[in-house]
Design a protein around this motif. Sequence first.
Motif, PDB file in Angstrom:
ATOM      1  N   LEU A  60      29.930 -34.870  40.871  1.00  0.00           N
ATOM      2  CA  LEU A  60      31.166 -34.805  40.096  1.00  0.00           C
ATOM      3  C   LEU A  60      31.886 -36.146  40.094  1.00  0.00           C
ATOM      4  N   LEU A  61      31.952 -36.774  41.262  1.00  0.00           N
ATOM      5  CA  LEU A  61      32.669 -38.045  41.383  1.00  0.00           C
ATOM      6  C   LEU A  61      31.938 -39.188  40.690  1.00  0.00           C
ATOM      7  N   PHE A  62      30.619 -39.200  40.787  1.00  0.00           N
ATOM      8  CA  PHE A  62      29.869 -40.345  40.289  1.00  0.00           C
ATOM      9  C   PHE A  62      29.338 -40.181  38.877  1.00  0.00           C
ATOM     10  N   GLN A  63      29.207 -38.929  38.402  1.00  0.00           N
ATOM     11  CA  GLN A  63      28.612 -38.713  37.085  1.00  0.00           C
ATOM     12  C   GLN A  63      29.611 -38.165  36.062  1.00  0.00           C
ATOM     13  N   GLU A  64      30.446 -37.226  36.485  1.00  0.00           N
ATOM     14  CA  GLU A  64      31.356 -36.599  35.536  1.00  0.00           C
ATOM     15  C   GLU A  64      32.375 -37.593  34.979  1.00  0.00           C
ATOM     16  N   THR A  65      32.723 -38.606  35.749  1.00  0.00           N
ATOM     17  CA  THR A  65      33.681 -39.597  35.268  1.00  0.00           C
ATOM     18  C   THR A  65      33.146 -40.401  34.094  1.00  0.00           C
ATOM     19  N   ARG A 103      31.181 -38.848  31.642  1.00  0.00           N
ATOM     20  CA  ARG A 103      30.721 -37.920  30.612  1.00  0.00           C
ATOM     21  C   ARG A 103      31.869 -37.302  29.793  1.00  0.00           C
ATOM     22  N   ASN A 104      32.987 -37.102  30.421  1.00  0.00           N
ATOM     23  CA  ASN A 104      34.069 -36.346  29.795  1.00  0.00           C
ATOM     24  C   ASN A 104      35.323 -37.212  29.751  1.00  0.00           C
ATOM     25  N   LEU A 105      35.847 -37.417  28.558  1.00  0.00           N
ATOM     26  CA  LEU A 105      36.994 -38.313  28.408  1.00  0.00           C
ATOM     27  C   LEU A 105      38.235 -37.774  29.113  1.00  0.00           C
ATOM     28  N   LEU A 106      38.621 -36.519  28.816  1.00  0.00           N
ATOM     29  CA  LEU A 106      39.840 -35.974  29.407  1.00  0.00           C
ATOM     30  C   LEU A 106      39.652 -35.672  30.890  1.00  0.00           C
ATOM     31  N   GLY A 107      38.518 -35.032  31.205  1.00  0.00           N
ATOM     32  CA  GLY A 107      38.270 -34.690  32.603  1.00  0.00           C
ATOM     33  C   GLY A 107      38.146 -35.915  33.490  1.00  0.00           C
ATOM     34  N   SER A 108      37.502 -36.951  32.987  1.00  0.00           N
ATOM     35  CA  SER A 108      37.326 -38.154  33.791  1.00  0.00           C
ATOM     36  C   SER A 108      38.652 -38.838  34.067  1.00  0.00           C
ATOM     37  N   THR A 109      39.580 -38.797  33.106  1.00  0.00           N
ATOM     38  CA  THR A 109      40.892 -39.415  33.324  1.00  0.00           C
ATOM     39  C   THR A 109      41.638 -38.727  34.450  1.00  0.00           C
ATOM     40  N   ALA A 110      41.668 -37.408  34.420  1.00  0.00           N
ATOM     41  CA  ALA A 110      42.351 -36.654  35.469  1.00  0.00           C
ATOM     42  C   ALA A 110      41.660 -36.835  36.817  1.00  0.00           C
TER      43      ALA A 110
END
Length: 740
Positions: free
Chosen positions: A295-300, A302-309
């Motif tokens: 989640l920390l290394f990959q999701e940031t 992939r997802n614009l809104l989720g990665s910002t939060a």
Amino acid sequence: MFFWRHNHPGYQGSTEIPVAMLDYLAVRLVLERLFAQKLCNQQWQIAPNLDLLRWYFRRRRSEFMVRYTLYNRRLPEYLTNRAQQLVSRIPIASEERPMWRQLADMIWTWRQSPTADQPEGYSVYRSAWPLFRLCQHLGICADELRSIECEPLASIFDTLAQLTPHKRGYIWLQAYERHYREQIFNAIVNNEGRGRWKTRENRPAAQIVWCMDDREEGIRRHLEAINPQIETLGAAAHYNVPHNWRGLDDSEISSLCPVVMVPTHEIRELPKVGEEKSARERSKQHKRRLWLKDLLFQETRRNLLGSTALMTLAAPGALAVLAAKVVAPLKLGQLSARLRERYETPVTTDLALTAAPDAPEGSIEQNRLGFSDIEQADRAEAFLQNLGLVDGFSRLPIIMGHGSSSENNPHRAAYDCGACSGRHSGPNARIQAAICNRPVVRTLLRERGINIPDDCWFIGAFHNTCDENIDWFDLDKVPESHRQELASIQQDLHQACHHSAHERCRKFFSAPKHPGLKQALTHIQGRANDFSQARPELGHATNACAFIGRRSITQGAFWDRRAFLISYDPTRDPDGRIIERLLLANGPVGAGISLEYYFSTVDNEQYGCGSKVTHNISGLFGVMEGASSDLRTGLPRQMIEIHEAMRLQVIVEQSTEMLTEIYLRQPPLQELVGKGWLLLSAKDPDSERIDVFYPDKGWVRWQGKLEPLPSVECSADWYNGQMDPLTPVLLKQPGATDHV
């Protein structure tokens, strides 16, 4: 008498340029100005006053150089045209002298270029420098050179002309290898009769089997100095149990064998009986930790809104971790390991080692789970025979796998075990130890002439060559009667790790110059946990030779962590079957490591991969430089900076007759040795004699100069304060007579 060419209608002679210092127009100019005489338009010969000519051209050196070069050397077209234009101007005005000077400078500059001086033969520009360098290397002084007649000198130039850059490079390589070989052979002869464990008259306190890896030579040497009753042995660390490994936390299998092999067996690590609940809980915790990491290394990314939060929430913690990594990498690494151990429930494990009686034969497509009893006995027998360990067992034989751990290192596999395809060989050590402890296997081995005593207990372990930590397997199964002895051996190994770290520090520029043992180990462990460290360890950068024989031929000498040490007892191999097996198995391993470093060193741009600092991982299977480059192969500069590129010198303790028979019937050895990828020599088992194998000559007895070696109390007395490679030296041995 000077002879000149003149292109007037009455001249009928040769048009070849004669050997002369001046051209016709120069003579005519001198005569017109000095004698005011007219020349006849006919074929003639002149004997001018040389003193007057010299006087004239001493004052006009640029004009002389242009005229001489035009008619006695080859010039490019643009210089020839300019020279002819100047020469044709008669009489020459004084204001044209700068033109002569400029053209002379242009000619001189051109003559220094590689394209100049094209005529065949010898000249100062083409021949002087090679002759000068040759005389330097041969120790020929100027007076001796002057005394050489023309014919021998011509032969020298002919020889130099035949030496192409490739041939010269090969000669220098051979000279370099011979220089090192003489040091090694001299040390072997000086060490004859000094090394321990030629025979096992006394039972060792322990026997520790290490990988043949050159990095293990140092720790073996220090351990033997700390406790002379410990015998060390060496073997390729797949330990004759090639398999596909699936650890307790692994989702996929890993092949732990040489790259040329494809395993047909799978070995699994399973929770011990009664630990199933703890294993299920651990599995959940392990998956949860990996999910959070992903989640920390990959999701940031992939997802614009989720990665910002996510980045906003994780920023304070990430900043703290980054600061800790920079300021205290070792402490952060130790803290992370403790937190991970506390978070994931510890589980005691066993090996699914033995195949079911009705299990089908294993295949590449469908692996058999475990080895049958017969397969285990076969693998244990070959393993012990290769070592020469068929009797004289200690109470605690230890089989030591190895690997390397470091941070932010895309080349980490290159530091791991080469015999296990660039992976950790700890599972192989654990598997072979478990096989040798099984009563049914010992019964089968006893029937084959290998009697392992009942009080002998094998233990598997793992040595981290980067941070010098040693992990132990299945300690809960060690008999109570052996635990006190094991604790003593563990303490000796702990000291040896400190000494090994101390020796390694001498090769690092950033290491303390004169560290204590504890300080040296702390520095080495810090490098392994430092994510900015491009050189966590030096890998095989010092490899140069390999010994296949009893430990007695090398024990008692300092080899500077440059030797592959492969155990073999020629007295246990009357038909050569064991040494043939070792050469076929270990020869490609040693050659692969040596040649990988050799080619990456001699041409890092072509065969290596440049600087590790600029590498980015591409597709999880390769590296590229920066954001746009081809995939790079080979080793980075940080792994080969101190490597001395040479072919591996292999010394085998066996007779030349037996090695010849093996060579003639084995095409792989003909490829490796016959084509010069490995350099082979034979050490006679019963004497100091050493023979060198030349593919075009056969065996030639070594008759190099034997020089006594100094003797020191311990290794540190020899390497302290030294960074460059060191020559062998003798280490004082209990009860041994040193050659001084």
